[in-house]
Write an enzyme that holds these catalytic residues in place. Sequence first.
Site, PDB file in Angstrom:
ATOM      1  N   HIS A 198       0.880  -1.172   0.000  1.00  0.00           N
ATOM      2  CA  HIS A 198       0.000   0.000   0.000  1.00  0.00           C
ATOM      3  C   HIS A 198       0.914   1.218   0.000  1.00  0.00           C
ATOM      4  CE1 HIS A 198      -2.384  -2.960   2.346  1.00  0.00           C
ATOM      5  NE2 HIS A 198      -3.464  -2.359   1.887  1.00  0.00           N
TER       6      HIS A 198
ATOM      7  N   ASP B  50       2.223   2.065   3.399  1.00  0.00           N
ATOM      8  CA  ASP B  50       3.140   1.112   4.065  1.00  0.00           C
ATOM      9  C   ASP B  50       4.576   1.493   3.776  1.00  0.00           C
ATOM     10  OD1 ASP B  50       0.857  -0.524   4.160  1.00  0.00           O
ATOM     11  OD2 ASP B  50       1.551  -1.766   2.490  1.00  0.00           O
TER      12      ASP B  50
END
Length: 442
Positions: A104, A107
């Site tokens: 993501h 992240d």
Amino acid sequence: MKKSRPHFPRIKPIAYAGPSATTALAFRHYNPDELVDGKKMSAHLRFSIAYWHSFRGTGADPFGPGTIQRPWEKGTDPVSIALTRLDAAFEFCQKIRAPFWAFHDRDIAPEGRSLAESNRNLDRIVAHAKDLQRATGVKLLWGTANLFSNPRYMCGAATNPDAHVFAYAAAQVKKALDVTKQLGGENYVFWGGREGYETLLNTNLKREQAHLAAFLHLAVDYAKSIGFKGQFLIEPKPKEPTKHQYDFDVASGIAFLRTHGLEKHFKFNIETNHATLAGHTFNHEIEVAAAQGMLGSIDANSGDLLLGWDTDQFNTDVKELTLAMVSILRAGGLGTGGFNFDAKLRRPSIDPEDLFHAHIGGMDAYALAFKLARKILADGKFESFVSDRYASYDSGYGRAIAKRRTNFRELNKLVLGKLGEPKPRSGKQEYLENLLNTYLHG
Ligand code: XUL
Ligand code: CO
């Protein structure tokens, strides 16, 4: 690019040592370089490491803070830490022999005080990821945007009642698509984390679903405009964090996509634990997607049937995976998809080495399932049992039914005339379960 010092200094690249391996840090079934039908096993299985769990997971749960402290998580500048963490992740991918990773946006790079600052952070990390991909050969299976953690998304992103939040999510996905393209991502995933509702008392369900469809159409248009050729994937999940998520399961996802004219642009990323939360087996979800030619990719994990939430465990259940693999292979494989370990270590599994044990277990279970499924399909016993079970539709009036070339009057005449009462035939479930066990246990 300067080479960083190793973050897993005591671990050598994991090697295949066969089923009688004497060390735990070895593959017993996954032999990445073995040729299967002229293609390496690694190219058949396309394993991927989920960045969020393996490199951002801390073991935190609603009852307590993180338990896992990685040696590379040092310093005060979040971008520098993120760069070092990425080095550790790519070293891990190489040592575990995973050809892909998935992330993501949030992240890999810290969220800034504004979207512009978040985008700048992301650009710095993506530049480094590009270098690391080139240096290691590890590729991007898919990218996605985190549209569920930041409080602004508490009432959803594309389904938020406030158009301002919709616009913000659109801007975030625009950037996530840009960086996924830059990194050569083969797919892009939409998991509708908070695209659902907590209570219908404050919700206009019809409008929210229409807004979600608008969002996906805008994403398709944008991807086209930048020449992003990756496959778009919907990842269904029935609930958690919301009480009800609109992409409940594959069947409701198909209905949603068809209702809004999106079906040509999407396939499904099926996650084992999401299937079981929806009250289905993993295999069921795969079959529903495959029946529509919409099987895209797998988020490889498992739940715990005694717990009602998404425990995201590594899956070592060879029986469950063999059934899944039979369906996947029969459907012609995953195409640009792969098996992404959307799975996390248990809270007390705090050693860096546990990351290796976890992935070795998952990869070996999938590799064994792959081999067993190939044997099952080559033998064709289940296939011929099933085709024989439906053989009455292959000719005569049965074929006319399947081709819709008959009608109730004709069928009525047949039953009142020569057909009469049908002769019952056993479904032979127990025989088939025993047959399956002959593959699993000899
Ligand atoms: C959450 C989940 C996500 C998606 C990507 O249950 O599976 O991590 O895979 O957003
Ligand atoms: Co997932």
